[in-house]
Design a protein around this motif. Structure first.
Motif, PDB file in Angstrom:
ATOM      1  N   GLU A   1       9.887   7.034  -1.094  1.00 24.70           N
ATOM      2  CA  GLU A   1      11.123   6.035  -1.585  1.00 24.70           C
ATOM      3  C   GLU A   1      11.179   4.842  -0.584  1.00 24.70           C
ATOM      4  O   GLU A   1      11.635   3.899  -1.109  1.00 24.70           O
ATOM      5  CB  GLU A   1      12.339   6.902  -1.467  1.00 24.70           C
ATOM      6  CG  GLU A   1      13.701   6.402  -2.132  1.00 24.70           C
ATOM      7  CD  GLU A   1      14.728   7.230  -2.002  1.00 24.70           C
ATOM      8  OE1 GLU A   1      15.867   6.918  -2.022  1.00 24.70           O
ATOM      9  OE2 GLU A   1      14.511   8.684  -2.348  1.00 24.70           O
ATOM     10  N   GLN A   2      11.174   4.756   0.650  1.00 23.09           N
ATOM     11  CA  GLN A   2      11.332   3.758   1.541  1.00 23.09           C
ATOM     12  C   GLN A   2      10.384   2.617   1.133  1.00 23.09           C
ATOM     13  O   GLN A   2      10.701   1.407   1.101  1.00 23.09           O
ATOM     14  CB  GLN A   2      11.000   4.113   3.063  1.00 23.09           C
ATOM     15  CG  GLN A   2      11.301   2.820   4.142  1.00 23.09           C
ATOM     16  CD  GLN A   2      12.745   2.318   3.778  1.00 23.09           C
ATOM     17  OE1 GLN A   2      13.693   3.006   3.633  1.00 23.09           O
ATOM     18  NE2 GLN A   2      12.832   1.140   4.201  1.00 23.09           N
ATOM     19  N   GLY A   3       9.045   2.949   0.946  1.00 21.98           N
ATOM     20  CA  GLY A   3       7.926   2.088   0.615  1.00 21.98           C
ATOM     21  C   GLY A   3       8.578   1.394  -0.777  1.00 21.98           C
ATOM     22  O   GLY A   3       8.437   0.239  -0.861  1.00 21.98           O
ATOM     23  N   THR A   4       9.065   2.190  -1.705  1.00 21.19           N
ATOM     24  CA  THR A   4       9.391   1.649  -2.800  1.00 21.19           C
ATOM     25  C   THR A   4      10.562   0.622  -2.697  1.00 21.19           C
ATOM     26  O   THR A   4      10.473  -0.373  -3.401  1.00 21.19           O
ATOM     27  CB  THR A   4      10.083   2.686  -3.992  1.00 21.19           C
ATOM     28  OG1 THR A   4       8.762   3.321  -4.202  1.00 21.19           O
ATOM     29  CG2 THR A   4      10.469   2.084  -5.339  1.00 21.19           C
ATOM     30  N   LEU A   5      11.792   0.667  -1.766  1.00 24.15           N
ATOM     31  CA  LEU A   5      12.847  -0.082  -1.606  1.00 24.15           C
ATOM     32  C   LEU A   5      12.148  -1.314  -1.046  1.00 24.15           C
ATOM     33  O   LEU A   5      12.678  -2.288  -1.380  1.00 24.15           O
ATOM     34  CB  LEU A   5      13.815   0.787  -0.636  1.00 24.15           C
ATOM     35  CG  LEU A   5      14.568   2.077  -1.439  1.00 24.15           C
ATOM     36  CD1 LEU A   5      15.412   2.487  -0.396  1.00 24.15           C
ATOM     37  CD2 LEU A   5      15.194   1.290  -2.582  1.00 24.15           C
TER      38      LEU A   5
ATOM     39  N   SER B   1       0.796  -1.191  -0.141  1.00 21.12           N
ATOM     40  CA  SER B   1       0.037   0.136  -0.062  1.00 21.12           C
ATOM     41  C   SER B   1       0.771   1.171  -0.034  1.00 21.12           C
ATOM     42  O   SER B   1       0.426   2.376  -0.524  1.00 21.12           O
ATOM     43  CB  SER B   1      -0.921  -0.030   1.238  1.00 21.12           C
ATOM     44  OG  SER B   1      -0.226   0.047   2.531  1.00 21.12           O
ATOM     45  N   LYS B   2       2.102   1.078   0.553  1.00 20.27           N
ATOM     46  CA  LYS B   2       2.705   2.556   0.663  1.00 20.27           C
ATOM     47  C   LYS B   2       3.883   2.316  -0.452  1.00 20.27           C
ATOM     48  O   LYS B   2       4.671   3.325  -0.295  1.00 20.27           O
ATOM     49  CB  LYS B   2       3.428   2.747   2.131  1.00 20.27           C
ATOM     50  CG  LYS B   2       4.354   1.570   2.554  1.00 20.27           C
ATOM     51  CD  LYS B   2       4.973   1.827   3.975  1.00 20.27           C
ATOM     52  CE  LYS B   2       5.962   0.878   4.139  1.00 20.27           C
ATOM     53  NZ  LYS B   2       6.578   1.007   5.692  1.00 20.27           N
TER      54      LYS B   2
END
Length: 130
Positions: free
Chosen positions: A54-58, A48-49
């Motif tokens: 950027e942290q969610g993408t990582l 969901s995030k």
């Protein structure tokens, strides 16, 4: 060539030991590594995030990499031991992650490992035409 053959068997054994989990084995007796130890709710949170930060993408990339490694290990073990593995004709990482999101939404208390096992069984049934 002996080292190459030995290395190949060692890799297959390690992949099989990490990723194979027959239904008769109780979860308490298996040694799970990495993201398999987390719950579906954790996967849902990252899903969901993933577009919000950027942290969610990582974290999402970490899950996608884990999923890819899980199925690479599964396919390698299947091929070595005479199975067909998954051909990929009806699967993609995008389809698998969408399936996992739906499964984990319905089953947030299940482990991520259980979600991967259920997905594996589902893909094999689809590819075999069952």
């Amino acid at each position: 060539m002996l080292i190459s053959a030995y290395s190949r068997w060692l890799i297959v054994f390690v992949c099989f030991a990490i990723f194979a989990s027959p239904p008769t084995v109780k979860a308490e007796t298996m040694h799970l590594m990495g993201l398999a130890n987390l719950k579906c709710a954790d996967f849902n949170s990252v899903a969901s995030k993933r577009k919000q930060s950027e942290q969610g993408t990582l974290e999402w990339i970490e899950y996608r990499t884990y999923i890819g490694g899980y199925f690479t290990g599964f396919n390698t073990a299947q091929k070595v031991f005479g199975g067909d593995g998954m051909t990929g004709s009806k699967t993609s990482i995008e389809k698998m992650t969408r399936w996992l999101e739906a499964y984990c939404t319905d089953n947030p208390q299940h482990s991520f490992n259980r979600a991967l096992q259920t997905l594996t069984q589902s893909v094999i049934r689809i590819e075999s035409g069952s």
